[in-house]
Write a protein that holds these residues in place. Structure first.
Motif, PDB file in Angstrom:
ATOM      1  N   ALA A   1     -56.941   6.491  13.476  1.00  0.00           N
ATOM      2  CA  ALA A   1     -57.703   7.570  14.124  1.00  0.00           C
ATOM      3  C   ALA A   1     -56.985   8.032  15.393  1.00  0.00           C
ATOM      4  O   ALA A   1     -56.851   9.232  15.656  1.00  0.00           O
ATOM      5  CB  ALA A   1     -59.120   7.096  14.448  1.00  0.00           C
ATOM      6  N   LEU A   2     -56.519   7.069  16.178  1.00  0.00           N
ATOM      7  CA  LEU A   2     -55.797   7.416  17.403  1.00  0.00           C
ATOM      8  C   LEU A   2     -54.537   8.218  17.082  1.00  0.00           C
ATOM      9  O   LEU A   2     -54.259   9.243  17.706  1.00  0.00           O
ATOM     10  CB  LEU A   2     -55.443   6.140  18.157  1.00  0.00           C
ATOM     11  CG  LEU A   2     -54.679   6.316  19.473  1.00  0.00           C
ATOM     12  CD1 LEU A   2     -55.038   5.184  20.421  1.00  0.00           C
ATOM     13  CD2 LEU A   2     -53.174   6.345  19.276  1.00  0.00           C
ATOM     14  N   LEU A   3     -53.778   7.758  16.084  1.00  0.00           N
ATOM     15  CA  LEU A   3     -52.520   8.436  15.761  1.00  0.00           C
ATOM     16  C   LEU A   3     -52.775   9.835  15.189  1.00  0.00           C
ATOM     17  O   LEU A   3     -51.970  10.733  15.331  1.00  0.00           O
ATOM     18  CB  LEU A   3     -51.696   7.585  14.783  1.00  0.00           C
ATOM     19  CG  LEU A   3     -51.205   6.245  15.362  1.00  0.00           C
ATOM     20  CD1 LEU A   3     -50.484   5.423  14.290  1.00  0.00           C
ATOM     21  CD2 LEU A   3     -50.295   6.451  16.576  1.00  0.00           C
ATOM     22  N   LYS A   4     -53.942   9.988  14.543  1.00  0.00           N
ATOM     23  CA  LYS A   4     -54.282  11.298  13.971  1.00  0.00           C
ATOM     24  C   LYS A   4     -54.523  12.340  15.066  1.00  0.00           C
ATOM     25  O   LYS A   4     -54.209  13.503  14.909  1.00  0.00           O
ATOM     26  CB  LYS A   4     -55.537  11.167  13.111  1.00  0.00           C
ATOM     27  CG  LYS A   4     -55.922  12.456  12.425  1.00  0.00           C
ATOM     28  CD  LYS A   4     -56.407  12.204  11.038  1.00  0.00           C
ATOM     29  CE  LYS A   4     -56.357  13.454  10.205  1.00  0.00           C
ATOM     30  NZ  LYS A   4     -56.686  13.160   8.811  1.00  0.00           N
TER      31      LYS A   4
ATOM     32  N   GLY B   1     -45.070  -2.694  22.852  1.00  0.00           N
ATOM     33  CA  GLY B   1     -44.296  -1.631  23.504  1.00  0.00           C
ATOM     34  C   GLY B   1     -43.956  -0.522  22.534  1.00  0.00           C
ATOM     35  O   GLY B   1     -44.056   0.669  22.865  1.00  0.00           O
ATOM     36  N   LEU B   2     -43.598  -0.914  21.309  1.00  0.00           N
ATOM     37  CA  LEU B   2     -43.177   0.102  20.361  1.00  0.00           C
ATOM     38  C   LEU B   2     -44.345   0.980  19.903  1.00  0.00           C
ATOM     39  O   LEU B   2     -44.211   2.192  19.759  1.00  0.00           O
ATOM     40  CB  LEU B   2     -42.515  -0.543  19.149  1.00  0.00           C
ATOM     41  CG  LEU B   2     -41.781   0.523  18.360  1.00  0.00           C
ATOM     42  CD1 LEU B   2     -40.300   0.216  18.303  1.00  0.00           C
ATOM     43  CD2 LEU B   2     -42.376   0.716  17.001  1.00  0.00           C
ATOM     44  N   ILE B   3     -45.486   0.370  19.678  1.00  0.00           N
ATOM     45  CA  ILE B   3     -46.637   1.187  19.246  1.00  0.00           C
ATOM     46  C   ILE B   3     -47.097   2.083  20.405  1.00  0.00           C
ATOM     47  O   ILE B   3     -47.478   3.232  20.200  1.00  0.00           O
ATOM     48  CB  ILE B   3     -47.771   0.304  18.676  1.00  0.00           C
ATOM     49  CG1 ILE B   3     -47.268  -0.444  17.424  1.00  0.00           C
ATOM     50  CG2 ILE B   3     -48.993   1.148  18.314  1.00  0.00           C
ATOM     51  CD1 ILE B   3     -48.282  -1.356  16.759  1.00  0.00           C
ATOM     52  N   ASP B   4     -47.027   1.574  21.630  1.00  0.00           N
ATOM     53  CA  ASP B   4     -47.334   2.416  22.796  1.00  0.00           C
ATOM     54  C   ASP B   4     -46.439   3.650  22.810  1.00  0.00           C
ATOM     55  O   ASP B   4     -46.896   4.767  23.087  1.00  0.00           O
ATOM     56  CB  ASP B   4     -47.108   1.648  24.102  1.00  0.00           C
ATOM     57  CG  ASP B   4     -48.277   0.718  24.432  1.00  0.00           C
ATOM     58  OD1 ASP B   4     -49.220   0.631  23.612  1.00  0.00           O
ATOM     59  OD2 ASP B   4     -48.241   0.086  25.508  1.00  0.00           O
ATOM     60  N   GLN B   5     -45.159   3.421  22.508  1.00  0.00           N
ATOM     61  CA  GLN B   5     -44.191   4.516  22.500  1.00  0.00           C
ATOM     62  C   GLN B   5     -44.559   5.547  21.436  1.00  0.00           C
ATOM     63  O   GLN B   5     -44.565   6.738  21.693  1.00  0.00           O
ATOM     64  CB  GLN B   5     -42.832   3.910  22.158  1.00  0.00           C
ATOM     65  CG  GLN B   5     -41.654   4.466  22.909  1.00  0.00           C
ATOM     66  CD  GLN B   5     -40.413   3.654  22.547  1.00  0.00           C
ATOM     67  OE1 GLN B   5     -40.322   2.444  22.841  1.00  0.00           O
ATOM     68  NE2 GLN B   5     -39.455   4.296  21.897  1.00  0.00           N
ATOM     69  N   ILE B   6     -44.900   5.055  20.246  1.00  0.00           N
ATOM     70  CA  ILE B   6     -45.294   5.947  19.152  1.00  0.00           C
ATOM     71  C   ILE B   6     -46.554   6.735  19.519  1.00  0.00           C
ATOM     72  O   ILE B   6     -46.670   7.920  19.236  1.00  0.00           O
ATOM     73  CB  ILE B   6     -45.526   5.139  17.852  1.00  0.00           C
ATOM     74  CG1 ILE B   6     -44.193   4.566  17.343  1.00  0.00           C
ATOM     75  CG2 ILE B   6     -46.210   5.970  16.779  1.00  0.00           C
ATOM     76  CD1 ILE B   6     -44.341   3.556  16.219  1.00  0.00           C
ATOM     77  N   ALA B   7     -47.490   6.039  20.169  1.00  0.00           N
ATOM     78  CA  ALA B   7     -48.774   6.667  20.477  1.00  0.00           C
ATOM     79  C   ALA B   7     -48.697   7.535  21.731  1.00  0.00           C
ATOM     80  O   ALA B   7     -49.534   8.422  21.932  1.00  0.00           O
ATOM     81  CB  ALA B   7     -49.850   5.590  20.645  1.00  0.00           C
ATOM     82  N   GLY B   8     -47.716   7.276  22.587  1.00  0.00           N
ATOM     83  CA  GLY B   8     -47.670   7.977  23.873  1.00  0.00           C
ATOM     84  C   GLY B   8     -48.826   7.578  24.778  1.00  0.00           C
ATOM     85  O   GLY B   8     -49.315   8.369  25.591  1.00  0.00           O
ATOM     86  N   ALA B   9     -49.283   6.346  24.635  1.00  0.00           N
ATOM     87  CA  ALA B   9     -50.438   5.871  25.406  1.00  0.00           C
ATOM     88  C   ALA B   9     -50.319   4.355  25.545  1.00  0.00           C
ATOM     89  O   ALA B   9     -49.454   3.739  24.928  1.00  0.00           O
ATOM     90  CB  ALA B   9     -51.727   6.230  24.683  1.00  0.00           C
ATOM     91  N   GLN B  10     -51.177   3.776  26.409  1.00  0.00           N
ATOM     92  CA  GLN B  10     -51.160   2.317  26.550  1.00  0.00           C
ATOM     93  C   GLN B  10     -52.304   1.726  25.746  1.00  0.00           C
ATOM     94  O   GLN B  10     -53.483   1.959  26.048  1.00  0.00           O
ATOM     95  CB  GLN B  10     -51.361   1.931  28.014  1.00  0.00           C
ATOM     96  CG  GLN B  10     -50.086   1.992  28.835  1.00  0.00           C
ATOM     97  CD  GLN B  10     -50.408   1.697  30.280  1.00  0.00           C
ATOM     98  OE1 GLN B  10     -50.737   2.622  31.038  1.00  0.00           O
ATOM     99  NE2 GLN B  10     -50.340   0.439  30.672  1.00  0.00           N
TER     100      GLN B  10
END
Lengths: 313, 313
Positions: free
Chosen positions: B284-287, B28-37
């Motif tokens: 890569a995704l976070l970039k 859940g937390l990484i989803d929040q950071i990424a703004g994606a599922q």
């Protein structure tokens, strides 16, 4: 008995929406090393990273609306602090957490991240209690004890309930013991849901108040605990002691290097992150391998909150 | 197309008894950071700790009895070495592994632990190839390339097949790229089983031969790769290049500190151990967060073999 089968079943129903039913993992290689079949209940994957979430949310859900308005308070060196802060946040109430100033930075940060208010104090039991009393007097918050509380104990027992639901033929369940909330909850869960399963604890030699207390037949608080297993520094309370005395078969004490190598084994072979306190249960099993040879054993991995900047490897 | 849907289905059937269908985890937390599922396919939990097991066992299972008698050989800086050694052991055949002398000690030990014979050489491609040719000449072993081999590519593609079986509505799958075995297998799996899912790669800036090759439209081998992601030091081969060119949408390059912080995020929040190469996909995704906002994304966590004595934290 203080806690009935129905208490535990009700508790599990009550907290289910707020917790993860964490996975149970196995490792062929660790089984080979142990000469037994091990089932690891992965509370390191629990919300906020440790089983403490179960007891904290259960205790909060039992408060009256009036109590909720004034918030909750506790003292904790780590995981219960985070658990109470997150549980309070989920119920939109305030949590006041008294923490020793030498608690790991990562744990203080996590409490604040969940919206908890951290009140620092000196790193001894007296300072904790004085500070906590002051906070409670000022705020009217309800004090929730990290482990010596039947609602908390019941919550912690649900981890073993889930483990037994998946594996109903365990010869043993091994859990670490610090204040005894997890161990007493586990012992009651086994007693009610799998009476032939014996419950055993692992405890660091440098913080062996539970072992001492069982030996003497009375509560012996720990004066100056020293162990890398920072979740196990606390002493039993009267409630956890009496349950442990009646329902736990044995406490196995382990050395610091045995804790670190069990932890390393779990990290390297299972590719999961557990904190030193979690590794104490596996260390205990490996210490008395002969006793467990050929048996089916549940191991409760209590948590995974480590400071990556300060690892023992 | 080089590899058909039926090839992939047959491969999966063939290797199933020898591999784990690894779990797909979320945070859940990484989803929040990424703004994606995000859906993490956990190949760090694969046998021997990395996806390489899939391709290695597939290639070995395709050998004739005559070939099996003489064994298999490869050169690898790490995970393919272990994968081939373990796969060979499962088929009771000999594996000869040429490894650069500077390969992590933990990986050499693991190869030997699986019964593989380690032949050390200087840490450059020429030395690897000369030494390998000598081993093949002396033993008659069959050389299996770590990635530029259709059997290996098909095997690696089964990780994405399993991910798509669980989540058939992914907008993207992101995988790391080194030699390109995982990436090309993933791209073919998506193309056959979920054609609307785009495949993207993460690559370290210090070892960006795949990005260079796609830019120039021709194979550009990497001269002097430098990255903490030690599984991604190799250059594409002609087979992996042509598949990647045709079926991968884009390669996103990431800095070293981005790799380490993505790795740390996974360790701290998911409580699982992944190696730096695995973290490249999340980095890569976070970039390029904006590109992925609100999307459903599969991330292939390629492996979890790290040297705990030598961590970047």
């Amino acid at each position: 008995m203080h806690i009935s089968k129905k208490n535990l079943l009700d508790t599990h129903q009550r907290i289910k929406p707020y917790i993860h039913n964490t996975p149970v993992l196995s490792s062929g290689l660790i089984d080979q090393i142990a000469g037994a079949q091990l089932y690891f209940k992965c509370e390191n994957f629990q919300k906020m990273g440790a089983f403490k979430m179960r007891g904290a949310i259960n205790a909060i859900l039992q408060l009256s609306d009036e109590q909720k308005k004034r918030g909750v308070a506790t003292h904790s060196s780590g995981n219960f602090a985070q658990a109470l802060a997150l549980s309070a946040k989920l119920q939109a109430i305030q949590a006041y957490i008294v923490m020793p100033e030498n608690a790991p930075e990562v744990k203080k940060k996590a409490v604040k991240g969940y919206g908890g208010q951290v009140i620092e104090c000196e790193a001894n039991l007296e300072a904790r209690e004085t500070t906590l009393n002051k906070v409670v007097a000022e705020t009217g918050a309800t004090f929730l004890h990290p482990y010596n509380d039947y609602q908390v104990i019941q919550g912690q027992g649900t981890a073993a309930m889930e483990l037994i639901e998946e594996h109903d033929d365990l010869d043993y369940i091994i859990a670490p013991v610090g204040g005894g909330g997890l161990l007493s909850g586990t012992a009651l869960a086994a007693c009610h849901f799998s009476p032939k399963t014996k419950v055993i604890a692992g405890e660091p030699l440098g913080a062996d108040d539970a072992w001492q207390s069982l030996e003497k037949g009375e509560l012996i608080p720990q004066a100056n605990p020293q162990t890398i297993a920072d979740g196990l520094l606390t002493s039993l309370g009267d409630k956890t002691f009496s349950i442990i005395r009646d329902y736990v078969e044995k406490i196995i004490r382990v050395e610091e290097d045995e804790i670190v190598s069990a932890m390393r084994l779990i990290w390297e072979r299972m590719k999961i992150i557990v904190e030193p306190s979690s590794a104490v249960a596996l260390a205990a099993l490996l210490k008395e391998k002969d006793k467990f040879k050929g048996k089916k054993i549940g191991i409760i991995l209590s948590g995974g909150n480590v400071d990556l900047g300060n690892l023992p490897f």
